[in-house]
Design a protein around this motif. Structure first.
Motif, PDB file in Angstrom:
ATOM      1  N   ILE A 395       0.864  -1.181   0.000  1.00  0.00           N
ATOM      2  CA  ILE A 395       0.000   0.000   0.000  1.00  0.00           C
ATOM      3  C   ILE A 395       0.899   1.229   0.000  1.00  0.00           C
ATOM      4  CG2 ILE A 395      -1.741   1.301   1.271  1.00  0.00           C
ATOM      5  CD1 ILE A 395      -2.731  -1.331   2.422  1.00  0.00           C
ATOM      6  N   THR A 396       0.683   2.127  -0.947  1.00  0.00           N
ATOM      7  CA  THR A 396       1.549   3.306  -1.068  1.00  0.00           C
ATOM      8  C   THR A 396       0.928   4.555  -0.449  1.00  0.00           C
ATOM      9  OG1 THR A 396       0.653   3.741  -3.286  1.00  0.00           O
ATOM     10  CG2 THR A 396       2.667   2.419  -3.142  1.00  0.00           C
ATOM     11  N   SER A 397      -0.391   4.635  -0.389  1.00  0.00           N
ATOM     12  CA  SER A 397      -1.049   5.789   0.222  1.00  0.00           C
ATOM     13  C   SER A 397      -2.493   5.423   0.532  1.00  0.00           C
ATOM     14  CB  SER A 397      -1.010   7.014  -0.704  1.00  0.00           C
ATOM     15  OG  SER A 397      -1.712   6.753  -1.915  1.00  0.00           O
ATOM     16  N   SER A 423     -21.797   2.858   8.755  1.00  0.00           N
ATOM     17  CA  SER A 423     -20.615   2.527   7.955  1.00  0.00           C
ATOM     18  C   SER A 423     -19.847   3.770   7.540  1.00  0.00           C
ATOM     19  CB  SER A 423     -21.025   1.762   6.689  1.00  0.00           C
ATOM     20  OG  SER A 423     -21.675   0.557   6.987  1.00  0.00           O
ATOM     21  N   THR A 424     -18.600   3.578   7.239  1.00  0.00           N
ATOM     22  CA  THR A 424     -17.765   4.585   6.596  1.00  0.00           C
ATOM     23  C   THR A 424     -16.865   3.841   5.611  1.00  0.00           C
ATOM     24  OG1 THR A 424     -16.284   6.470   6.947  1.00  0.00           O
ATOM     25  CG2 THR A 424     -15.885   4.501   8.287  1.00  0.00           C
ATOM     26  N   GLU A 425     -16.072   4.572   4.856  1.00  0.00           N
ATOM     27  CA  GLU A 425     -15.266   3.930   3.830  1.00  0.00           C
ATOM     28  C   GLU A 425     -13.928   4.634   3.694  1.00  0.00           C
ATOM     29  OE1 GLU A 425     -15.790   2.477  -0.848  1.00  0.00           O
ATOM     30  OE2 GLU A 425     -17.491   3.172   0.328  1.00  0.00           O
ATOM     31  N   PHE A 426     -12.861   3.885   3.508  1.00  0.00           N
ATOM     32  CA  PHE A 426     -11.576   4.477   3.187  1.00  0.00           C
ATOM     33  C   PHE A 426     -11.057   3.842   1.905  1.00  0.00           C
ATOM     34  CE2 PHE A 426     -10.250   0.837   5.827  1.00  0.00           C
ATOM     35  CZ  PHE A 426      -9.178   0.314   5.112  1.00  0.00           C
ATOM     36  N   GLY A 427     -10.132   4.530   1.270  1.00  0.00           N
ATOM     37  CA  GLY A 427      -9.552   4.027   0.035  1.00  0.00           C
ATOM     38  C   GLY A 427      -8.038   4.034   0.120  1.00  0.00           C
ATOM     39  N   PHE A 428      -7.416   3.331  -0.800  1.00  0.00           N
ATOM     40  CA  PHE A 428      -5.959   3.313  -0.819  1.00  0.00           C
ATOM     41  C   PHE A 428      -5.455   2.990  -2.219  1.00  0.00           C
ATOM     42  CE2 PHE A 428      -7.222  -1.017   0.258  1.00  0.00           C
ATOM     43  CZ  PHE A 428      -6.423  -1.816  -0.548  1.00  0.00           C
ATOM     44  N   GLN A 429      -4.203   3.363  -2.457  1.00  0.00           N
ATOM     45  CA  GLN A 429      -3.534   3.016  -3.700  1.00  0.00           C
ATOM     46  C   GLN A 429      -2.468   1.984  -3.405  1.00  0.00           C
ATOM     47  OE1 GLN A 429      -2.822   6.061  -6.613  1.00  0.00           O
ATOM     48  NE2 GLN A 429      -0.828   5.246  -7.152  1.00  0.00           N
ATOM     49  N   GLY A 430      -2.416   0.962  -4.235  1.00  0.00           N
ATOM     50  CA  GLY A 430      -1.461  -0.111  -4.025  1.00  0.00           C
ATOM     51  C   GLY A 430      -0.508  -0.270  -5.191  1.00  0.00           C
ATOM     52  N   SER A 431       0.643  -0.817  -4.900  1.00  0.00           N
ATOM     53  CA  SER A 431       1.627  -1.163  -5.912  1.00  0.00           C
ATOM     54  C   SER A 431       1.666  -2.674  -6.039  1.00  0.00           C
ATOM     55  CB  SER A 431       3.009  -0.632  -5.514  1.00  0.00           C
ATOM     56  OG  SER A 431       4.004  -1.059  -6.416  1.00  0.00           O
ATOM     57  N   GLY A 432       1.660  -3.171  -7.262  1.00  0.00           N
ATOM     58  CA  GLY A 432       1.640  -4.607  -7.470  1.00  0.00           C
ATOM     59  C   GLY A 432       0.269  -5.075  -7.909  1.00  0.00           C
ATOM     60  N   SER A 433      -0.051  -6.317  -7.616  1.00  0.00           N
ATOM     61  CA  SER A 433      -1.310  -6.910  -8.071  1.00  0.00           C
ATOM     62  C   SER A 433      -2.394  -6.826  -7.008  1.00  0.00           C
ATOM     63  CB  SER A 433      -1.082  -8.384  -8.435  1.00  0.00           C
ATOM     64  OG  SER A 433      -2.306  -9.022  -8.707  1.00  0.00           O
ATOM     65  N   ALA A 434      -3.630  -6.521  -7.464  1.00  0.00           N
ATOM     66  CA  ALA A 434      -4.770  -6.489  -6.545  1.00  0.00           C
ATOM     67  C   ALA A 434      -5.271  -7.888  -6.232  1.00  0.00           C
ATOM     68  CB  ALA A 434      -5.903  -5.664  -7.152  1.00  0.00           C
ATOM     69  N   GLY A 435      -4.895  -8.863  -7.054  1.00  0.00           N
ATOM     70  CA  GLY A 435      -5.357 -10.227  -6.832  1.00  0.00           C
ATOM     71  C   GLY A 435      -4.851 -10.766  -5.506  1.00  0.00           C
ATOM     72  N   GLY A 436      -5.758 -11.275  -4.707  1.00  0.00           N
ATOM     73  CA  GLY A 436      -5.368 -11.848  -3.428  1.00  0.00           C
ATOM     74  C   GLY A 436      -5.438 -10.889  -2.264  1.00  0.00           C
ATOM     75  N   VAL A 437      -5.700  -9.594  -2.512  1.00  0.00           N
ATOM     76  CA  VAL A 437      -5.855  -8.644  -1.409  1.00  0.00           C
ATOM     77  C   VAL A 437      -7.162  -8.963  -0.674  1.00  0.00           C
ATOM     78  CG1 VAL A 437      -6.154  -6.227  -0.774  1.00  0.00           C
ATOM     79  CG2 VAL A 437      -4.560  -6.851  -2.593  1.00  0.00           C
ATOM     80  N   SER A 438      -7.117  -8.968   0.638  1.00  0.00           N
ATOM     81  CA  SER A 438      -8.316  -9.250   1.430  1.00  0.00           C
ATOM     82  C   SER A 438      -8.187  -8.588   2.794  1.00  0.00           C
ATOM     83  CB  SER A 438      -8.508 -10.758   1.610  1.00  0.00           C
ATOM     84  OG  SER A 438      -7.421 -11.313   2.334  1.00  0.00           O
TER      85      SER A 438
END
Length: 445
Positions: A395-397, A423-438
């Motif tokens: 996760i980069t940010s 409920s609320t929600e947050f977001g993030f930017q990732g480096s690499g593959s999204a597959g398998g993120v949980s």
């Protein structure tokens, strides 16, 4: 006939002065006529649409466009990014969105969202940078003037001291687009997070309109808590129509954290005046304003109370929308199918909250994701989510939350308090593959 040098100079000056006037008189496609938006053939077009947050939910666009059409809308406002705050929307993506809107007989307004709150929001983009983005995707806009409007930047000034620059910077962006050959109708948002409580747009609209050599700029106000009485709604719209200036309500809701907008008057008055409106928004809201979702989890027919109100209520979309005449022929019956991306499965570990992860968008070297955090049977004051990341992914940010340890996001200062079931929600930017993120765990206190 022989002309003297003086006479020749006068003729040339007349011809040069006449160019903008002639251009303004016959713009291609959608254009302004007095205070109205009309099509190339002069038929009025009154938008009845909603917004779709493509830049965060690109995987949902192919399902959303036909679903919005099937619900009765004649227009769609699509959230894009110029890459300053979120992942840049490519030229190919823009072309795809245009094609989908046309296939579903929707007039499409495209907007850069990164400008939101400039001057008060440190990460926001300038209008000049937004103009550069539109120029960079010009090939997707050229020839689409019958179908596409360009909303230069969403809510381009917050409440900061630079609000007084709105007129000059908006005018400069308009001129930049026109000098680079963009002929689509231009939409400009008000400052003060779109609500123009300072009346900066209202008082400078005539000068900004005059800055467009095509005379084809439309003003957009966003009506939330500032517009919580009938008099405020009516007075603001009348300030434009009385001066023969074009105005639309580019966003509004039935509730909002800054007050309770008068959606009944907004919808009734725009209908009476023949003014377009766009509700916010189809789905995907977080951060405590989930009540602005019109459908639940992008379900094509899973209408919420707000969705039912704007589509089926008095002066709603179904009863007032008319398909743009450019499409001609019978209105199509869109085929609405579930998204090819399955709904994520909530993780429900022991504890006081649950968390739901979904991938918003992905590209070769990275992705963006979002996590919906829901309190359990009791209210919470703090929460944190730990993510499980596959090898090579990081996760980069993050936004709407505080990132720590590389895989853990805790609540921000303003969204830790959740009522039971809220409920609320947050977001993030990732480096690499999204597959398998949980989601590995969600904890709260």
């Amino acid at each position: 006939m022989v002309l003297t040098a003086v006479a020749l100079a006068a003729v040339l000056a007349f011809l040069l002065d006449a160019v903008p006037a002639a251009q303004a008189a016959t713009p291609p496609g959608l254009h302004v006529s007095g205070s109205k938006i009309v099509e190339k053939n002069g038929a009025p077009f009154v938008a009845r649409g909603v917004s779709h947050p493509h830049t965060w939910y690109a995987s949902q666009t192919a399902t959303t466009v036909p679903a919005v059409r099937a619900a009765g809308a004649n227009a769609l406002r699509v959230v894009l990014s110029n890459g300053v705050r979120w992942t840049r929307t490519s030229t190919n993506e823009v072309s795809s969105i245009v094609s989908q809107c046309k296939a579903n007989q929707l007039i499409c307004m495209l907007e850069v969202h990164d400008t939101t709150g400039y001057g008060e929001e440190a990460a926001a983009s300038t209008l000049d940078a937004a103009a550069d983005y539109w120029i960079s995707v010009k090939s997707a806009l050229a020839g689409q003037e019958d179908y596409i409007q360009v909303n230069i930047g969403n809510e381009p000034f917050g409440n900061g001291s630079n609000v007084s620059n709105w007129a000059s910077e908006t005018s400069a962006a308009i001129k930049k687009l026109r000098s680079n050959g963009i002929r689509n109708q231009i939409i400009v948002d008000a400052p003060n997070w779109g609500q123009d409580w300072s009346f900066t747009m209202r008082d400078n609209a005539a000068a900004v309109f005059a800055a467009d050599p095509d005379a084809n700029t439309v003003f957009s106000v966003h009506m939330y808590g500032v517009f919580d009485t009938a008099n405020e709604v009516k007075g603001y719209l009348a300030a434009f129509t009385s001066k023969n200036l074009p105005i639309i309500v580019g966003e509004f809701g039935n509730l909002h954290s800054d007050g309770d907008p008068d959606e009944d008057t907004i919808m009734a008055e725009t209908t009476r005046l023949g003014i377009g409106y766009y509700g916010w928004s189809w789905s995907g809201n977080g951060g405590g304003v989930e009540y602005l979702d019109m459908v639940t989890n992008f379900g094509p027919t899973a209408f919420t109370p707000w969705g039912t109100r704007i589509f089926s209520g008095a002066n709603g979309i179904k009863s007032t929308a008319k398909t743009a005449s450019i499409y001609g022929g019978p209105t199509p019956t869109p085929t609405v199918t579930p998204s090819s991306t399955p709904d994520p499965t909530p993780t429900s570990p022991a504890g006081a909250c649950t968390a739901l992860y979904s991938t918003s968008s992905s590209w070769g070297s990275g992705f963006t994701g979002s996590v919906k955090v829901t309190a359990g049977s009791a209210a919470v004051t703090t929460w944190s989510v730990t993510l499980s990341l596959p090898s090579g992914t990081s996760i980069t940010s993050a936004w709407n939350g505080s990132l720590s340890g590389g895989d853990k996001v805790a609540n921000a200062s303003w969204n830790g308090n959740l009522a039971a079931g809220a409920s609320t929600e947050f977001g993030f930017q990732g480096s690499g593959s999204a597959g398998g993120v949980s989601v590995a765990s969600c904890s709260a206190s």
